[in-house]
Write an enzyme that holds these catalytic residues in place. Sequence first.
Site, PDB file in Angstrom:
ATOM      1  N   CYS A   1     -36.275 -12.615  33.435  1.00 38.55           N
ATOM      2  CA  CYS A   1     -36.000 -12.344  34.854  1.00 38.55           C
ATOM      3  C   CYS A   1     -37.211 -11.764  35.592  1.00 38.55           C
ATOM      4  O   CYS A   1     -37.113 -11.450  36.766  1.00 38.55           O
ATOM      5  CB  CYS A   1     -34.805 -11.404  34.978  1.00 38.55           C
TER       6      CYS A   1
ATOM      7  N   GLU B   1     -24.092 -17.736 -16.098  1.00 43.44           N
ATOM      8  CA  GLU B   1     -23.551 -16.681 -15.235  1.00 43.44           C
ATOM      9  C   GLU B   1     -24.471 -16.455 -14.040  1.00 43.44           C
ATOM     10  O   GLU B   1     -25.682 -16.610 -14.165  1.00 43.44           O
ATOM     11  CB  GLU B   1     -23.470 -15.363 -16.030  1.00 43.44           C
TER      12      GLU B   1
ATOM     13  N   LYS C   1     -34.574 -18.052 -12.553  1.00 42.60           N
ATOM     14  CA  LYS C   1     -34.564 -17.470 -11.218  1.00 42.60           C
ATOM     15  C   LYS C   1     -34.593 -18.534 -10.122  1.00 42.60           C
ATOM     16  O   LYS C   1     -35.073 -19.640 -10.327  1.00 42.60           O
ATOM     17  CB  LYS C   1     -35.785 -16.534 -11.040  1.00 42.60           C
TER      18      LYS C   1
ATOM     19  N   ASP D   1     -27.830  -9.197  -8.393  1.00 49.98           N
ATOM     20  CA  ASP D   1     -28.975  -8.367  -8.054  1.00 49.98           C
ATOM     21  C   ASP D   1     -28.477  -6.970  -7.708  1.00 49.98           C
ATOM     22  O   ASP D   1     -28.245  -6.636  -6.565  1.00 49.98           O
ATOM     23  CB  ASP D   1     -29.724  -8.989  -6.878  1.00 49.98           C
TER      24      ASP D   1
ATOM     25  N   ASP E   1       0.835  -1.194   0.000  1.00 49.04           N
ATOM     26  CA  ASP E   1       0.000   0.000   0.000  1.00 49.04           C
ATOM     27  C   ASP E   1       0.876   1.253   0.000  1.00 49.04           C
ATOM     28  O   ASP E   1       0.556   2.251  -0.627  1.00 49.04           O
ATOM     29  CB  ASP E   1      -0.899   0.024   1.240  1.00 49.04           C
TER      30      ASP E   1
ATOM     31  N   CYS F   1     -40.430  -9.042  32.111  1.00 51.99           N
ATOM     32  CA  CYS F   1     -39.411  -9.714  31.296  1.00 51.99           C
ATOM     33  C   CYS F   1     -39.615 -11.229  31.365  1.00 51.99           C
ATOM     34  O   CYS F   1     -39.714 -11.789  32.462  1.00 51.99           O
ATOM     35  CB  CYS F   1     -38.023  -9.354  31.815  1.00 51.99           C
TER      36      CYS F   1
ATOM     37  N   CYS G   1     -30.073  -9.067  33.956  1.00 51.50           N
ATOM     38  CA  CYS G   1     -31.038 -10.011  33.391  1.00 51.50           C
ATOM     39  C   CYS G   1     -30.319 -11.114  32.635  1.00 51.50           C
ATOM     40  O   CYS G   1     -29.461 -10.845  31.789  1.00 51.50           O
ATOM     41  CB  CYS G   1     -32.005  -9.279  32.458  1.00 51.50           C
TER      42      CYS G   1
ATOM     43  N   ARG H   1     -29.097   1.973 -16.889  1.00 50.84           N
ATOM     44  CA  ARG H   1     -29.891   1.368 -17.938  1.00 50.84           C
ATOM     45  C   ARG H   1     -31.102   2.242 -18.273  1.00 50.84           C
ATOM     46  O   ARG H   1     -31.508   2.347 -19.421  1.00 50.84           O
ATOM     47  CB  ARG H   1     -30.336  -0.014 -17.478  1.00 50.84           C
TER      48      ARG H   1
ATOM     49  N   TYR I   1     -20.632  -8.155 -17.673  1.00 53.18           N
ATOM     50  CA  TYR I   1     -21.141  -9.406 -18.253  1.00 53.18           C
ATOM     51  C   TYR I   1     -21.414  -9.329 -19.745  1.00 53.18           C
ATOM     52  O   TYR I   1     -21.929 -10.277 -20.322  1.00 53.18           O
ATOM     53  CB  TYR I   1     -22.381  -9.880 -17.510  1.00 53.18           C
TER      54      TYR I   1
ATOM     55  N   SER J   1     -33.919  -6.349 -21.384  1.00 47.06           N
ATOM     56  CA  SER J   1     -34.038  -7.113 -20.139  1.00 47.06           C
ATOM     57  C   SER J   1     -34.101  -8.599 -20.503  1.00 47.06           C
ATOM     58  O   SER J   1     -33.877  -8.963 -21.649  1.00 47.06           O
ATOM     59  CB  SER J   1     -35.231  -6.640 -19.325  1.00 47.06           C
TER      60      SER J   1
ATOM     61  N   LYS K   1     -26.910 -18.037 -21.498  1.00 43.74           N
ATOM     62  CA  LYS K   1     -26.768 -17.314 -22.765  1.00 43.74           C
ATOM     63  C   LYS K   1     -26.207 -18.231 -23.841  1.00 43.74           C
ATOM     64  O   LYS K   1     -25.252 -18.966 -23.580  1.00 43.74           O
ATOM     65  CB  LYS K   1     -25.804 -16.132 -22.595  1.00 43.74           C
TER      66      LYS K   1
ATOM     67  N   CYS L   1     -35.923  -4.546  29.037  1.00 38.86           N
ATOM     68  CA  CYS L   1     -35.811  -5.071  30.383  1.00 38.86           C
ATOM     69  C   CYS L   1     -34.739  -4.226  31.056  1.00 38.86           C
ATOM     70  O   CYS L   1     -33.593  -4.205  30.617  1.00 38.86           O
ATOM     71  CB  CYS L   1     -35.391  -6.534  30.365  1.00 38.86           C
TER      72      CYS L   1
ATOM     73  N   LYS M   1     -26.826 -14.345 -11.816  1.00 41.37           N
ATOM     74  CA  LYS M   1     -27.594 -13.130 -12.109  1.00 41.37           C
ATOM     75  C   LYS M   1     -27.459 -12.212 -10.899  1.00 41.37           C
ATOM     76  O   LYS M   1     -28.055 -12.438  -9.852  1.00 41.37           O
ATOM     77  CB  LYS M   1     -29.058 -13.459 -12.377  1.00 41.37           C
TER      78      LYS M   1
HETATM   79  S1  IVH Z   1     -27.361  -9.972 -19.595  1.00 41.28           S
HETATM   80  C1  IVH Z   1     -29.674  -8.891 -23.136  1.00 41.28           C
HETATM   81  N1  IVH Z   1     -26.099 -11.016 -17.558  1.00 41.28           N
HETATM   82  O1  IVH Z   1     -30.497  -8.615 -15.238  1.00 41.28           O
HETATM   83  C2  IVH Z   1     -28.920  -9.285 -21.964  1.00 41.28           C
HETATM   84  N2  IVH Z   1     -27.834  -9.464 -17.138  1.00 41.28           N
HETATM   85  O2  IVH Z   1     -33.260  -8.817 -16.300  1.00 41.28           O
HETATM   86  C3  IVH Z   1     -29.324  -8.527 -20.777  1.00 41.28           C
HETATM   87  N3  IVH Z   1     -28.186  -8.981 -14.774  1.00 41.28           N
HETATM   88  O3  IVH Z   1     -30.749  -5.475 -16.736  1.00 41.28           O
HETATM   89  C4  IVH Z   1     -28.425  -8.575 -19.667  1.00 41.28           C
HETATM   90  N4  IVH Z   1     -26.610 -10.294 -13.991  1.00 41.28           N
HETATM   91  O4  IVH Z   1     -29.161  -5.745 -14.788  1.00 41.28           O
HETATM   92  C5  IVH Z   1     -27.062 -10.182 -17.965  1.00 41.28           C
HETATM   93  N5  IVH Z   1     -24.895 -11.997 -15.835  1.00 41.28           N
HETATM   94  C6  IVH Z   1     -25.851 -11.165 -16.246  1.00 41.28           C
HETATM   95  C7  IVH Z   1     -26.611 -10.414 -15.336  1.00 41.28           C
HETATM   96  C8  IVH Z   1     -27.607  -9.577 -15.828  1.00 41.28           C
HETATM   97  C9  IVH Z   1     -27.562  -9.429 -13.682  1.00 41.28           C
HETATM   98  C10 IVH Z   1     -29.311  -8.018 -14.773  1.00 41.28           C
HETATM   99  C11 IVH Z   1     -29.097  -6.821 -15.640  1.00 41.28           C
HETATM  100  C12 IVH Z   1     -30.267  -6.766 -16.573  1.00 41.28           C
HETATM  101  C13 IVH Z   1     -31.257  -7.630 -15.882  1.00 41.28           C
HETATM  102  C14 IVH Z   1     -32.169  -8.240 -16.908  1.00 41.28           C
END
Ligand code: IVH
Length: 671
Positions: free
Chosen positions: A418, A119, A321, A123, A38, A415, A438, A142, A233, A87, A297, A433, A121
């Site tokens: 006690c 991959e 999902k 969140d 560092d 409580c 306690c 987006r 991604y 999406s 994909k 309490c 997904k």
């Molecule tokens: S691919 C056309 N890959 O999921 C391909 N999306 O429901 C679209 N997300 O808006 C995205 N992990 O925010 C892709 N490994 C991943 C992802 C991913 C999370 C989210 C992304 C997208 C949403 C679509």
Amino acid sequence: MASTTVPPEVAARVKDLREQIHYHNYRYYVLDDPVISDDEFDRLMRELMRLEEEHPELITSDSPTQRVGAPPLEKFETVVHRQPMLSLENAFSEAETREFDERLKRFLRTAEDFHYVVEPKMDGVAVELVYENGRLTVGSTRGDGVRGENVTQNLKTIHTIPLQMLKDQEAIPELLEVRGEVYMDLAEFKKLNEQRRAQGEPAFANPRNAAAGSLRQLDPNITAARPLKIYCYGIGEVAGRAFETQWEVLQTLKAWGFRINPLIERHTGIGPAIAYHHRLEHQRHGLPYEIDGVVIKVDSLILQERLGTKTRSPRWALAYKFAATQETTRVLNIVVNVGRTGAVTPMAVMEPVEVGGVTVTRATLHNEDEVARKDVRVGDTVLIQRAGDVIPEVVKVILEERPPDARPFQMPTRCPVCHTPLVRPAGEKVTRCPNPGCGGALVRGIFHFAAKTAMDIDGLGEKIIAQLVDNGLVQDVSDLYKLTEDDLIPLERFAEKSAQNIINAIQKSKRVTLERFLYALGIRYLGEATAQLLARHFGTLEALMAADFNELTQVEGIGPTVAQSIVEYFNEPRNQERLAKLQAAGLEIIPPERPAVSPLAGKTFVFTGALTISREEAKALVTARGGKVSSSVSAKTDYVVSGTDPGSKYAKARELGITILDEAAFLELVR
Ligand code: IVH
């Protein structure tokens, strides 16, 4: 000061430093595998800062010094994505996922198995990063998929986003749009919420909201303070480089310095893709971040093109999902739980139900008012959810299913542990309490003290602590250090060896860092993050104990609620006695490793009026020394730097009695 011509060796050195810093930033943040210390990194950064200060004309937007310090915006500009950000279609079962695979085969009139890239997904929040000739120029959210918000300054503060693509192995394309997900690790999310609660600010509901809220700040300094990360991604438009597969895209992005999720795999056929989903579903609760499924994909980009897109989502990808983290179940009883600070929390005891892969039987109802507000009654059917890694909570009652004999909850008056009468001070939500001895509170207090992130006493679990308390061996955490093997051996479940192990672990815990010790004390509102701030600021326990309310609230990140709680804690004779006993037991408190070196660390500056140096430069001078720049004057401001024609901030600073510096004094201070 600024010179008009830059000597070529200086320009070359600046270029060299930037490349080195970009590379080491990548090693540290993206690969998590630094190759220099560092200190060495700081030296490179300081040298670059100095050269840029001397030759401001050399500063470029992708310089590593430009991650922080951009001025707040009035509003976000709109960015039109060159290619829409689509999406994903969702699937919730294996059958739907197989159906997706068959649909693709029918569409392409083939019987051959596809290669799939699978991959996690993430969140979080989807973003797009535009690189022109290797340099990050625009970053956006987006938005509605067609138009997003320009959050470039905020994205630049995220260390895992390259400001400059790495050049090593792959040629740099003229244009590259990288897409990825900005997110927050669960542990960081918890810390952030803890800080927010301590400062009386509302907590974020989940890490995704925290990431989105942090990214949509008009002041990039706020974003910079939030622990955001990215996993990339995919790509949008590219010029100057062709790809054949998604796998190749990901590998190339990695070589360019982008952060790619290491859990990504490539398989042939839908079977292994489904197996991957099941594997990750089991693994997900052990991951440091939240994922809500897997994305499958088609690997070949030619096939992707042939498959094309529907209105909102591509035909070639599917989000499979995980099981919902919300479920309904029935409330069998409502009990109360006594926490370590004596807080009495109502909990719903429920018919066991699986939520996101884990069987749940209890959910928190937070406090008396929450039970009333949600009107949860014994016998009700309720919707419960697990958010992050916290205890499940009751979201709402399904009123249509309420049986006629559903029984409303009444907070007990005594409580349950006690039997001391409970108290609920006016204006507070929490019932407590008040008995400091306690059993329930004591056991949990000791359990907290011994926790891994506190004193780290290995093997001292809740059952053993309860035994120690029930047998009168421990009435306070300080009593732990008086225990001997002979005290333990007569207790149930103890053999010589295990007694010895625990005593050793207790003795070992005597050497502890100040921040862990502060956290271990279990002071109300004082979580790990706050403990760290206080340890860094005060350096010793004595200094912290000597601080009054005003001094405490001057510490960045410490609000009035925590400050009040700390003052009360140290004023309480019982606590003073505890600290004295702990010290007498030979506790060795290690001061923080890196005390604030720079006298400017943590200081807040506000600029007003015109300076001879640019605002950017002035800000960089402050932030490079660990200080912060704010746009408005408040009681938390340490210095107001006033140039010519200062604005109303000058008057405000005078009114609040804040130190006002002219430019010369400011430069003297920072240099
Ligand atoms: S691919 C056309 N890959 O999921 C391909 N999306 O429901 C679209 N997300 O808006 C995205 N992990 O925010 C892709 N490994 C991943 C992802 C991913 C999370 C989210 C992304 C997208 C949403 C679509």
